[in-house]
Scaffold this active site. Structure first.
Site, PDB file in Angstrom:
ATOM      1  N   HIS A  72       0.860  -1.177   0.138  1.00  0.00           N
ATOM      2  CA  HIS A  72      -0.018   0.165  -0.042  1.00  0.00           C
ATOM      3  C   HIS A  72       0.791   1.181   0.028  1.00  0.00           C
ATOM      4  O   HIS A  72       0.353   2.321   0.005  1.00  0.00           O
ATOM      5  CB  HIS A  72      -1.033  -0.202   1.220  1.00  0.00           C
ATOM      6  CG  HIS A  72      -1.773  -1.250   1.220  1.00  0.00           C
ATOM      7  ND1 HIS A  72      -1.330  -2.093   2.298  1.00  0.00           N
ATOM      8  CD2 HIS A  72      -2.832  -1.477   0.607  1.00  0.00           C
ATOM      9  CE1 HIS A  72      -2.380  -3.406   2.037  1.00  0.00           C
ATOM     10  NE2 HIS A  72      -3.070  -2.759   1.155  1.00  0.00           N
TER      11      HIS A  72
HETATM   12  S1  FES Z   1       1.452  -0.676   3.568  1.00  0.00           S
HETATM   13 FE1  FES Z   1      -0.339  -2.124   3.658  1.00  0.00          FE
HETATM   14  S2  FES Z   1       0.879  -3.742   4.490  1.00  0.00           S
HETATM   15 FE2  FES Z   1       2.365  -2.094   4.348  1.00  0.00          FE
END
Ligand code: FES
Length: 69
Positions: free
Chosen positions: A33
């Site tokens: 993410h």
């Molecule tokens: S940014 Fe979502 S698991 Fe690492």
């Protein structure tokens, strides 16, 4: 030393080497993410809410041995 588990949802961040386009030299990127940590594991960009965990450690045997965990 930090624990290589992202504080967002638990993925494994990848090491970044050299100066990056965001101005951070090295560090860690969680590709899941997009969280970014600096080389000390401090959170630079979320969604991860916290720094990477520093494990508990203890110096033993007149500081010749480091026990982690
Ligand atoms: S940014 Fe979502 S698991 Fe690492």
């Amino acid at each position: 030393m930090v624990v290589g588990v992202c504080t967002h949802l638990g993925c494994v961040p990848n090491e970044r080497r050299g100066l990056q386009s965001d101005g951070i030299d090295g560090g860690w990127l969680c590709a899941c993410h997009g969280s970014v940590y600096d080389g000390s594991g401090r959170i630079i960009k979320g969604p991860a809410p916290k720094n990477l965990e520093v494990p508990s450690y203890q110096f033993m045997n007149n500081n010749k041995t480091l026990r982690i965990g």
